[in-house]
Design an enzyme around this catalytic site. Structure first.
Site, mmCIF file in Angstrom:
data_model
loop_
_atom_site.group_PDB
_atom_site.id
_atom_site.type_symbol
_atom_site.label_atom_id
_atom_site.label_comp_id
_atom_site.label_asym_id
_atom_site.label_seq_id
_atom_site.Cartn_x
_atom_site.Cartn_y
_atom_site.Cartn_z
ATOM 1 C CE LYS A 227 3.326 44.501 -35.141
ATOM 2 N NZ LYS A 227 2.329 45.005 -34.512
ATOM 3 C CG ASP B 272 -5.197 45.109 -34.750
ATOM 4 O OD1 ASP B 272 -5.006 46.034 -35.285
ATOM 5 O OD2 ASP B 272 -6.321 44.678 -35.006
ATOM 6 C CG ASP C 225 -11.614 42.687 -34.402
ATOM 7 O OD1 ASP C 225 -11.171 42.237 -35.436
ATOM 8 O OD2 ASP C 225 -11.870 43.882 -33.911
#
Length: 516
Positions: free
Chosen positions: A55, A57, A183
């Site tokens: 994992k 962000d 993002d």
């Protein structure tokens, strides 16, 4: 975030990366391998960790049906590498943000020609602006098709955020020609009845408007040089303790080259729906350690769902791209990925009239205390080893003195005192130093983090969360926090107090352990 050569980053990256760190893990393997039953366990005791694989962000949690839905970037093929590498969105839910229930993959990767799914944000479309139904959960996320450019794509859920489908294969916000274009962080601008997106564009955060989450118009941008490529933008409004409302713009940024943190930079200021005007040109930092990256803040709500406008929650990825694949958990437990504790963030006004964010561990953590050791007031001159052993705990105290150079705690200390993590104050700064224990920074350059401290106060309040592979130190009112990875041997479980050039009293010293 970190979109360039993401697949190359994952490909083959897990092959024994953490094995050389610890004698319990054995020598580095030629190929990736699952956890061996005989190995020591380094999985965190009370921090969220990925069940397996990888994992990175966090994706901003959203409140749905009395629960926080927290998505994070997850690579189910981390150990396989190669062409299967890349991230999807995995979901966990929680009512208190301490105990989480895994719900599996929500936004899958490689189901369209655009490949894997990177960072973005989810919103609940209560007014059906996108046309998928009132209450549909909409995800805007970055993808980079093979041979293409980073752009923003839409996924939608009609089952309250559990599973998502792609809205076609074309981007809802195409790349205008830049290398870094990723993002997306989407918020609702109720005053102007539209959606606003903040987007990371190298040294700029771009702002975009939309009525329906499908068509976006550029509105303006905020530029900041000198702290690397800006990633994972954050934009929110918060009310301070004195009643003043401020907008906050945050980014994940790398200020190492300028002697600044490599975590979450932020500015307080004003936002008119199109442009952000900062109170000061230079950012403040929400964490001064080495390992609180890709962080997100999100709404604080009561159990009934009422919004608290005077506080937010925050969570960060407890890692750093400089050594993202270096951890013993790969070989001992078959995973790589740990989050910080969820913290509550408030806005405070300093005596100078400026505003800053202050952090403290989420209050719900108190419900999981399984053991409390109260040591009271302890006088220390030099080093005092305590009669306590542990690898995962919280220690808090207020240190007071008349005259000295420094004081603090030795965490995860070895029996002979040769290995330890130091946390405390020295002259005019607070620090967290992992140099004297096993840690992921092979360069040796990023061992001690620092933040300002006024020694004339002759006191400091420390609250330190220690887990098997991390330390988080909250200084005084939490304006300064230090979060860093470290991988002490599991036999290194002692705790000591120390002073330098003087005597101090460690008042109200309390150790708490948690069962989550």
């Amino acid at each position: 975030m970190r979109g360039l050569s993401r697949r190359a980053l994952f490909a083959g990256s897990a092959a024994g990366a953490g094995a050389a760190l610890l004698p319990t893990a054995g020598p580095a393997a030629a190929k990736p391998r699952a956890a061996a039953p005989a190995c020591a366990r380094y999985r965190a005791a009370y921090h969220l960790t990925v069940p397996d694989q990888w994992k990175n962000d966090p994706q901003r949690p959203v409140w749905i049906d009395g629960e926080y839905h927290y998505y994070y970037l997850y690579n189910p093929d981390y150990f396989a590498g190669g062409t299967t590498a890349g991230t999807a969105w995995r979901l966990v839910t929680s009512t208190d943000l301490v105990r989480f229930t895994d719900r599996g993959i929500a936004v899958p990767k490689d189901t369209t020609p655009n490949g894997d799914v990177w960072s973005g944000s989810a919103v609940v479309d209560t007014r059906n602006t996108a046309g998928f139904g009132a209450g549909a959960v909409i995800v805007l996320a970055t993808m980079e098709p093979a041979g293409g450019a980073q752009a923003q794509y839409l996924y939608y859920s009609t089952d309250r955020g559990r599973t998502f489908r792609p809205h076609g294969t074309a981007p809802v916000l195409p790349n205008p020609g830049g290398r870094d274009f990723r993002d997306p962080k989407v918020i609702r601008d109720e005053e102007r009845n539209r959606w606003v997106m903040a987007l990371a564009e190298n040294n700029k955060v771009g702002f975009y408007h939309s009525a329906d989450l499908k068509r976006w118009t550029y509105a303006g941008g905020f530029i900041k040089d000198g702290i690397g490529v800006l990633e994972c933008p954050d934009l929110f409004r918060i009310t301070a303790e004195d009643g003043t409302a401020k907008w906050v713009l945050g980014v994940s940024a790398n200020g190492k080259g300028a002697g600044l943190p490599n975590t979450y930079a932020y500015w307080t200021g004003a936002f008119d729906g199109s442009a952000f005007t900062p109170d000061t040109p230079d950012p403040q930092w929400l964490d001064h350690g080495w390992d609180w990256y890709g962080a997100v803040t999100f709404e604080k709500r009561t159990t009934a769902g009422t919004l608290d406008e005077r506080a937010r929650y925050a969570i960060g990825w407890l890692n750093n791209w400089d050594y993202a694949n270096t951890t013993p958990t790969i070989d001992t437990d078959g995973f790589n990925g740990t989050d910080s504790i969820v913290r509550e963030v408030t806005l405070k006004r300093a005596a100078t009239g400026t505003y800053h964010l202050a952090s403290r561990p989420i209050a719900a953590l108190d419900r999981y205390v399984s053991r409390t050791v109260r040591l009271g007031d302890l006088e220390v001159e030099g080093t005092r080893v305590l009669d306590y052993r542990g690898t995962a705990y919280e220690v808090s105290c207020e240190i007071t003195w008349d005259q000295l150079t420094g004081a603090g705690l030795q965490l995860r200390r070895s029996n002979d005192g040769g290995r330890h993590i130091d946390a405390g104050v020295y002259r005019d700064y607070a620090f967290l130093n992992r140099r004297s224990t096993v840690n992921p920074d092979a360069s040796g350059r990023w061992q001690e983090s620092k933040s300002p401290f006024d020694p004339s106060a002759r006191r400091v309040r420390l609250r330190i969360l220690v887990d098997r592979t991390s330390v988080e130190m909250f200084v005084d009112d939490g304006r300064y926090v230090h979060t860093s990875e470290a991988f002490p041997y599991l036999i290194d479980n002692r705790l000591a107090l120390f002073t330098i050039d003087g005597r101090a009293v460690f008042r109200d010293t309390v150790i708490r352990e948690f069962t989550v």
